[in-house]
Design a protein around this motif. Structure first.
Motif, mmCIF file in Angstrom:
data_model
loop_
_atom_site.group_PDB
_atom_site.id
_atom_site.type_symbol
_atom_site.label_atom_id
_atom_site.label_comp_id
_atom_site.label_asym_id
_atom_site.label_seq_id
_atom_site.Cartn_x
_atom_site.Cartn_y
_atom_site.Cartn_z
ATOM 1 N N VAL A 107 7.928 10.049 -36.478
ATOM 2 C CA VAL A 107 6.607 10.608 -36.781
ATOM 3 C C VAL A 107 6.283 10.442 -38.269
ATOM 4 O O VAL A 107 5.148 10.120 -38.646
ATOM 5 C CB VAL A 107 6.617 12.119 -36.418
ATOM 6 N N LEU A 108 7.291 10.670 -39.102
ATOM 7 C CA LEU A 108 7.061 10.573 -40.552
ATOM 8 C C LEU A 108 6.750 9.134 -40.954
ATOM 9 O O LEU A 108 5.888 8.889 -41.796
ATOM 10 C CB LEU A 108 8.276 11.093 -41.324
ATOM 11 N N ALA A 109 7.472 8.191 -40.356
ATOM 12 C CA ALA A 109 7.208 6.778 -40.665
ATOM 13 C C ALA A 109 5.782 6.426 -40.249
ATOM 14 O O ALA A 109 5.017 5.848 -41.039
ATOM 15 C CB ALA A 109 8.236 5.882 -39.966
ATOM 16 N N GLU A 110 5.425 6.800 -39.032
ATOM 17 C CA GLU A 110 4.076 6.495 -38.515
ATOM 18 C C GLU A 110 2.990 7.075 -39.411
ATOM 19 O O GLU A 110 2.035 6.418 -39.770
ATOM 20 C CB GLU A 110 3.869 7.195 -37.170
ATOM 21 N N GLU A 111 3.168 8.344 -39.756
ATOM 22 C CA GLU A 111 2.086 9.051 -40.448
ATOM 23 C C GLU A 111 2.052 8.737 -41.940
ATOM 24 O O GLU A 111 0.988 8.711 -42.547
ATOM 25 C CB GLU A 111 2.243 10.565 -40.243
ATOM 26 N N MET A 112 3.237 8.515 -42.535
ATOM 27 C CA MET A 112 3.254 8.406 -43.995
ATOM 28 C C MET A 112 3.175 6.980 -44.526
ATOM 29 O O MET A 112 2.644 6.751 -45.610
ATOM 30 C CB MET A 112 4.497 9.104 -44.560
ATOM 31 N N LEU A 113 3.736 6.012 -43.772
ATOM 32 C CA LEU A 113 3.810 4.655 -44.344
ATOM 33 C C LEU A 113 2.457 4.128 -44.844
ATOM 34 O O LEU A 113 2.396 3.567 -45.943
ATOM 35 C CB LEU A 113 4.429 3.678 -43.339
ATOM 36 N N PRO A 114 1.388 4.312 -44.071
ATOM 37 C CA PRO A 114 0.118 3.766 -44.557
ATOM 38 C C PRO A 114 -0.335 4.396 -45.872
ATOM 39 O O PRO A 114 -1.146 3.815 -46.593
ATOM 40 C CB PRO A 114 -0.868 4.111 -43.426
ATOM 41 N N ARG A 115 0.185 5.594 -46.171
ATOM 42 C CA ARG A 115 -0.244 6.264 -47.402
ATOM 43 C C ARG A 115 0.736 6.076 -48.561
ATOM 44 O O ARG A 115 0.431 6.384 -49.708
ATOM 45 C CB ARG A 115 -0.425 7.774 -47.135
ATOM 46 N N LEU A 116 1.939 5.598 -48.245
ATOM 47 C CA LEU A 116 2.957 5.483 -49.301
ATOM 48 C C LEU A 116 2.786 4.221 -50.145
ATOM 49 O O LEU A 116 3.187 4.190 -51.312
ATOM 50 C CB LEU A 116 4.364 5.474 -48.680
ATOM 51 N N LEU A 117 2.249 3.169 -49.522
ATOM 52 C CA LEU A 117 2.259 1.866 -50.195
ATOM 53 C C LEU A 117 0.842 1.390 -50.510
ATOM 54 O O LEU A 117 -0.112 1.709 -49.794
ATOM 55 C CB LEU A 117 2.946 0.831 -49.301
ATOM 56 N N ALA A 118 0.739 0.597 -51.582
ATOM 57 C CA ALA A 118 -0.538 -0.040 -51.905
ATOM 58 C C ALA A 118 -0.900 -0.997 -50.763
ATOM 59 O O ALA A 118 -0.007 -1.513 -50.085
ATOM 60 C CB ALA A 118 -0.403 -0.804 -53.219
ATOM 61 N N PRO A 119 -2.208 -1.238 -50.553
ATOM 62 C CA PRO A 119 -2.614 -2.079 -49.414
ATOM 63 C C PRO A 119 -1.854 -3.408 -49.366
ATOM 64 O O PRO A 119 -1.433 -3.848 -48.298
ATOM 65 C CB PRO A 119 -4.110 -2.307 -49.658
ATOM 66 N N GLU A 120 -1.638 -4.028 -50.515
ATOM 67 C CA GLU A 120 -0.985 -5.360 -50.485
ATOM 68 C C GLU A 120 0.492 -5.294 -50.100
ATOM 69 O O GLU A 120 1.100 -6.306 -49.801
ATOM 70 C CB GLU A 120 -1.152 -6.120 -51.803
ATOM 71 N N ASN A 121 1.069 -4.086 -50.118
ATOM 72 C CA ASN A 121 2.490 -3.954 -49.753
ATOM 73 C C ASN A 121 2.680 -3.436 -48.326
ATOM 74 O O ASN A 121 3.807 -3.222 -47.887
ATOM 75 C CB ASN A 121 3.204 -3.034 -50.745
ATOM 76 N N GLN A 122 1.558 -3.214 -47.634
ATOM 77 C CA GLN A 122 1.650 -2.751 -46.244
ATOM 78 C C GLN A 122 1.699 -3.936 -45.294
ATOM 79 O O GLN A 122 1.443 -5.063 -45.683
ATOM 80 C CB GLN A 122 0.431 -1.891 -45.909
ATOM 81 N N GLY A 123 2.032 -3.630 -44.034
ATOM 82 C CA GLY A 123 2.094 -4.716 -43.047
ATOM 83 C C GLY A 123 3.516 -5.178 -42.919
ATOM 84 O O GLY A 123 4.455 -4.396 -43.073
ATOM 85 N N LYS A 124 3.680 -6.447 -42.723
ATOM 86 C CA LYS A 124 5.029 -6.932 -42.429
ATOM 87 C C LYS A 124 5.759 -7.354 -43.710
ATOM 88 O O LYS A 124 6.416 -8.375 -43.763
ATOM 89 C CB LYS A 124 4.955 -8.101 -41.449
ATOM 90 N N THR A 125 5.640 -6.586 -44.747
ATOM 91 C CA THR A 125 6.302 -6.961 -45.995
ATOM 92 C C THR A 125 7.742 -6.439 -46.002
ATOM 93 O O THR A 125 8.085 -5.497 -45.290
ATOM 94 C CB THR A 125 5.576 -6.357 -47.210
#
Ligand code: MLT
Length: 264
Positions: A146-164
């Motif tokens: 749940v924490l990964a799902e909810e927090m990941l989009p907010r933890l990283l800058a847009p360019e570091n999100q996705g399959k990085t």
């Protein structure tokens, strides 16, 4: 390395020679000391870098709660004793920043400088406290995914999100955290004292470091911290969000090194 302090076994990553100035790095939530890998490797030639897993996190023991931010600070003072370190540059990211401020409040003689990274000094609002409660319920029901799902989009800058690679590493770190420890951390953050009044009395050099795209503790929060601290430098890190030490390690390492040098 492991050390038992206050009856709890803490896992500790360490790099750099014992005679170098000490740099104690405190991870955020829901993370562990692996978030400092690039600081351990990048700063070892200049500092003795010590990065523990707080109780309830990573490979440290996760005893039943309640946990508190002040208890983490006391664990770290005891860890410095166990390692024979009198004073350290104390740096923390987000929840780690709450702990760093508590180390300053409770053990100021151990702090040669403060690095407040993607963090804030104020306590939780009533709404934030209620949100912590709800999150505790969700992780007890569905686990730390749940924490990964909810927090990941907010933890990283847009360019570091996705399959990085960065997102993969942070996700892995979150997924290995124990549920009991994460519940304890959420309670500790919910109940933490407001540290705003401490800031003007900080007599050591400080660095306030923030990712320019941090949406959890935005640049405006960092600017306010830097304004209140008597001797602070503000570093806004490009191409980074809330995880600046992971997303832009070179810039963060340079800021930490500059801070260590200001301690003389
Ligand atoms: C952290 O990054 O440590 C947390 O987001 C801090 C918090 O939830 O207050």
């Amino acid at each position: 390395m492991e050390r038992t302090v206050n009856g709890v076994r803490l896992a500790v990553r360490e790099a750099g020679a014992a005679e170098k100035p000490a740099l104690l790095l405190i991870h955020g939530f829901p993370l562990d000391s692996a978030m400092w890998d690039a600081q351990l490797s990048g700063l070892a030639q200049h500092c003795r870098v010590v990065a523990p897993d707080l109780r309830g996190h990573g490979a440290s023991d996760a005893p039943p709660g309640p946990y508190s931010i002040d208890q983490h600070a006391d664990d770290l003072a005891a860890l410095l004793d166990a390692l024979g370190i009198q004073r350290a540059v104390v740096g923390g990211l987000s929840m780690g920043g709450y702990v760093a401020l508590s180390v300053w409040r409770r053990h100021p003689a151990r702090v040669s400088a403060l690095a407040l990274i993607d963090t804030r000094a104020n306590a939780d609002t009533p709404e934030a406290k209620a949100a912590r409660e709800a999150t505790i319920g969700r992780i007890r029901e569905r686990g730390v995914a749940v924490l990964a799902e909810e927090m990941l989009p907010r933890l990283l800058a847009p360019e570091n999100q996705g399959k990085t690679e960065i997102e993969r590493a942070v996700r892995e770190m979150i997924l290995r955290q124990p549920v009991e420890g994460m519940a304890g951390a959420l309670e500790a953050m919910r109940d933490r004292a407001d540290a705003t009044d401490l800031l003007t009395g900080v007599t050591v050099p400080a660095a306030v470091i923030v990712g320019e795209a941090d949406v959890i503790t935005p640049v405006s929060v960092a600017e306010d911290l830097a304004r209140r601290l008597p001797d602070a430098r503000l570093v806004v890190v490009p191409r980074a969000g809330h995880m600046a030490p992971v997303e832009a390690p070179q810039e963060v390492n340079a800021a930490l090194l500059e801070l260590a040098r200001r301690t003389g």
